[in-house]
Design a protein around this motif. Structure first.
Motif, short mmCIF file in Angstrom:
data_model
loop_
_atom_site.label_atom_id
_atom_site.label_comp_id
_atom_site.label_asym_id
_atom_site.label_seq_id
_atom_site.Cartn_x
_atom_site.Cartn_y
_atom_site.Cartn_z
N CYS A 128 1.82 1.99 9.50
CA CYS A 128 0.66 1.45 8.32
C CYS A 128 1.17 1.85 7.06
O CYS A 128 1.03 1.13 6.19
CB CYS A 128 -0.65 2.02 8.43
SG CYS A 128 -1.52 1.70 9.93
N MET A 129 2.42 2.62 6.94
CA MET A 129 3.14 3.01 5.58
C MET A 129 4.58 2.32 5.67
O MET A 129 5.06 1.94 4.52
CB MET A 129 3.34 4.37 5.62
CG MET A 129 3.69 5.09 4.11
SD MET A 129 2.43 4.51 2.72
CE MET A 129 1.47 5.91 2.72
N CYS B 265 3.82 11.75 4.02
CA CYS B 265 4.14 9.83 4.32
C CYS B 265 3.92 9.22 3.33
O CYS B 265 3.00 9.08 2.51
CB CYS B 265 2.89 9.87 5.30
SG CYS B 265 3.10 7.96 5.97
N CYS C 96 -0.59 11.61 12.15
CA CYS C 96 -0.92 10.03 11.95
C CYS C 96 -2.26 9.67 12.15
O CYS C 96 -2.59 9.61 13.45
CB CYS C 96 0.22 9.31 12.03
SG CYS C 96 0.03 7.49 11.85
N LEU C 97 -3.02 9.08 11.35
CA LEU C 97 -4.27 8.18 11.93
C LEU C 97 -4.25 6.85 11.75
O LEU C 97 -5.04 6.12 11.52
CB LEU C 97 -5.25 8.79 10.70
CG LEU C 97 -5.58 10.43 10.61
CD1 LEU C 97 -6.83 10.68 9.64
CD2 LEU C 97 -5.94 10.96 12.06
N CYS C 98 -2.92 6.28 11.87
CA CYS C 98 -2.86 4.93 11.96
C CYS C 98 -3.79 4.08 12.89
O CYS C 98 -4.23 3.07 12.61
CB CYS C 98 -1.56 4.44 12.37
SG CYS C 98 -0.35 4.04 10.69
N CYS D 125 -6.17 10.39 5.48
CA CYS D 125 -5.35 11.29 6.32
C CYS D 125 -4.31 12.13 5.30
O CYS D 125 -4.02 11.91 4.30
CB CYS D 125 -3.98 10.03 6.45
SG CYS D 125 -2.74 10.53 7.35
N LEU E 227 -1.70 13.36 5.53
CA LEU E 227 -0.23 13.08 5.05
C LEU E 227 -0.16 11.92 4.12
O LEU E 227 0.95 11.99 3.72
CB LEU E 227 0.37 12.84 6.67
CG LEU E 227 0.12 13.50 7.61
CD1 LEU E 227 1.25 13.05 8.66
CD2 LEU E 227 0.50 15.05 7.42
N PHE E 228 -1.08 11.25 3.64
CA PHE E 228 -1.00 10.31 2.96
C PHE E 228 -0.49 10.71 1.61
O PHE E 228 -0.96 11.51 0.76
CB PHE E 228 -2.43 9.55 2.37
CG PHE E 228 -2.23 8.24 1.50
CD1 PHE E 228 -1.90 7.12 1.79
CD2 PHE E 228 -2.67 8.36 0.37
CE1 PHE E 228 -1.89 5.81 1.20
CE2 PHE E 228 -2.88 7.47 -0.51
CZ PHE E 228 -2.30 6.08 -0.04
N VAL F 175 5.71 7.91 8.13
CA VAL F 175 5.20 8.72 9.08
C VAL F 175 4.76 7.58 10.23
O VAL F 175 5.15 7.85 11.70
CB VAL F 175 4.32 10.10 9.10
CG1 VAL F 175 4.10 10.61 10.44
CG2 VAL F 175 4.60 10.94 8.16
N GLY F 176 4.09 6.92 10.05
CA GLY F 176 3.25 5.91 11.11
C GLY F 176 3.62 4.52 10.20
O GLY F 176 3.90 4.35 9.18
N CYS G 94 -1.75 1.50 4.79
CA CYS G 94 -1.50 2.62 4.10
C CYS G 94 -0.47 2.16 2.84
O CYS G 94 -0.65 2.92 1.78
CB CYS G 94 -0.75 3.62 4.93
SG CYS G 94 -2.12 4.22 6.19
N VAL H 220 -7.08 4.09 11.31
CA VAL H 220 -7.10 3.07 10.21
C VAL H 220 -6.99 1.57 10.73
O VAL H 220 -7.70 0.64 10.01
CB VAL H 220 -5.60 3.07 9.30
CG1 VAL H 220 -5.40 2.39 8.23
CG2 VAL H 220 -5.58 4.54 8.59
FE1 SF4 Z 1 -1.31 8.86 7.65
FE2 SF4 Z 1 1.04 7.64 7.01
FE3 SF4 Z 1 -0.13 7.35 9.28
FE4 SF4 Z 1 -1.07 6.27 7.23
S1 SF4 Z 1 0.85 5.83 8.18
S2 SF4 Z 1 -2.16 7.21 8.76
S3 SF4 Z 1 -0.74 7.86 5.71
S4 SF4 Z 1 0.57 9.27 8.68
#
Ligand code: SF4
Length: 364
Positions: A345-346, A336, A314-316, A329, A331-332, A342-343, A353, A319
């Protein structure tokens, strides 16, 4: 509909966009601090309507997103103590922590209840005198006064079973930290409207004057945002950054003195742990020592064991700092999604996200 339609008027929006296209010559990187602005910008397709040399970045203004994993771990550990009822705003329940989430802890037997305000949490405390009711205080200067009021009310009623875990965060210090880090180069900031209604426009004077960055406070309707971008572009083109309020129907220079007094009657400025940034001095609010009987961090012994781990991949954190977009990311929109985040921000409706996912960030 009266009042809202005026701020979504298509012809006026087109005129504002035409003016931006006409006036804007220099490349401009603008950051919207607030998750509410991120949603408005995506929902109304504003990014795609701007000239390509105007780049829009999303900032750290989503309260759920910036809540540190270590703090979530502490909330979950607290929820597992006997006789504790955790009360929280809904979004926080689905945010993954190191090993679990509040939703999962609830499924495993913890008493965790979604509330819509601290009034609900106080009511739960009154109706459950044999339980310890903890409200999880997240958010920025916008929510802190209301949570402060709940502590004052609990004191007035001599409630002995109401506590707050203060995870509040302050917006000017994190903005300063982002700029000082040098990671994020900005030409202008779309400043948070609701936060500024509390702290006042003057609290941001350091941005144009110390950092030389164009600055305007915006409301949340599409015409508010377009008008704010117009103000920023004018400042950038003239090379004269200044403090502007493009949301004067709500924001005053001095803010809301009543709300500020309430906030600082209950809280002291303190360090705070930000996801993706770490512990930052002077960027949070802690309950004053004289109100320690309401402070969950003082009353409960919270042991989380292992150090917090961020969700793998996760790159939250990036971000939130505006140095990565969600589509970068891996996983986007794969592993996710809003249904299986996953994080944070989603998870959050104000998360970058989630905004990309719902409103076409793949167009980037
Ligand atoms: Fe990636 Fe999901 Fe984390 Fe956003 S929330 S950075 S899409 S893993």
């Amino acid at each position: 509909m009266k009042y809202v339609d005026e701020f979504r008027h298509g012809e006026t929006g087109k005129r504002l966009l035409d003016r931006i296209a006409r006036v804007s010559k220099k490349p401009a990187r603008l950051m919207e601090f607030c998750g509410g602005h991120t949603v408005a910008i995506f929902k109304y397709g504003i990014r795609q309507l701007l000239p390509p040399h105007i780049e829009m970045l999303s900032g750290p203004g989503c309260p759920v997103c910036v809540t540190a994993t270590a703090d979530l771990d502490r909330v979950i550990a607290l929820s597992q103590q006997p006789g504790v009822i955790i009360t929280s705003f809904g979004d926080l329940l689905r945010v993954p922590s190191s090993r679990s989430s509040l939703q999962q802890a609830r499924a495993e037997g913890s008493d965790i209840r979604i509330v819509y305000s601290t009034l609900d949490a106080l009511d739960i405390a009154r109706k459950n005198p044999d339980k310890k009711v903890v409200f999880i205080g997240i958010g920025f200067e916008t929510t802190a006064p209301g949570i402060a009021a709940s502590i004052i009310q609990a004191k007035k009623e001599k409630l002995k079973n109401y506590y707050v875990m203060s995870l509040h965060k302050l917006t000017p210090p994190v903005t300063r930290a982002l700029l000082d880090s040098g990671e994020t180069k900005l030409d202008g900031i779309i400043a948070p409207g609701h936060v500024s209604a509390i702290i006042g426009a003057e609290a941001w004077r350091f941005l144009p004057e110390e950092y030389g960055i164009a600055f305007a406070i915006s409301g949340f309707e599409p015409l508010d945002v377009l008008y704010c971008i117009n103000r920023l572009i004018d400042q950038i083109e003239s090379g004269q950054p200044k403090l502007e309020t493009a949301y004067s129907r709500v924001v005053r220079p001095e803010g809301n003195p009543t709300a500020l007094k309430l906030m600082y009657d209950v809280f002291d400025v303190a360090p705070s742990n930000w996801r993706g940034i770490g512990i930052m001095p002077g960027s949070g609010l802690a309950i004053k020592p004289e109100l320690a009987t309401f402070d969950a961090d003082k009353v409960f012994d919270i042991n989380v064991g292992e150090p917090a781990l961020e969700p793998a991949g996760c790159l939250c954190g990036e971000v939130i700092r505006g140095i990565t977009t969600p589509t970068e990311c891996k996983l986007f929109a794969k592993s996710c999604t809003p249904e299986h985040p996953v994080g944070p921000c989603m998870v959050s409706s104000e998360g970058t996200c989630a905004a990309y996912y719902h409103f076409g960030g793949s167009l980037d």
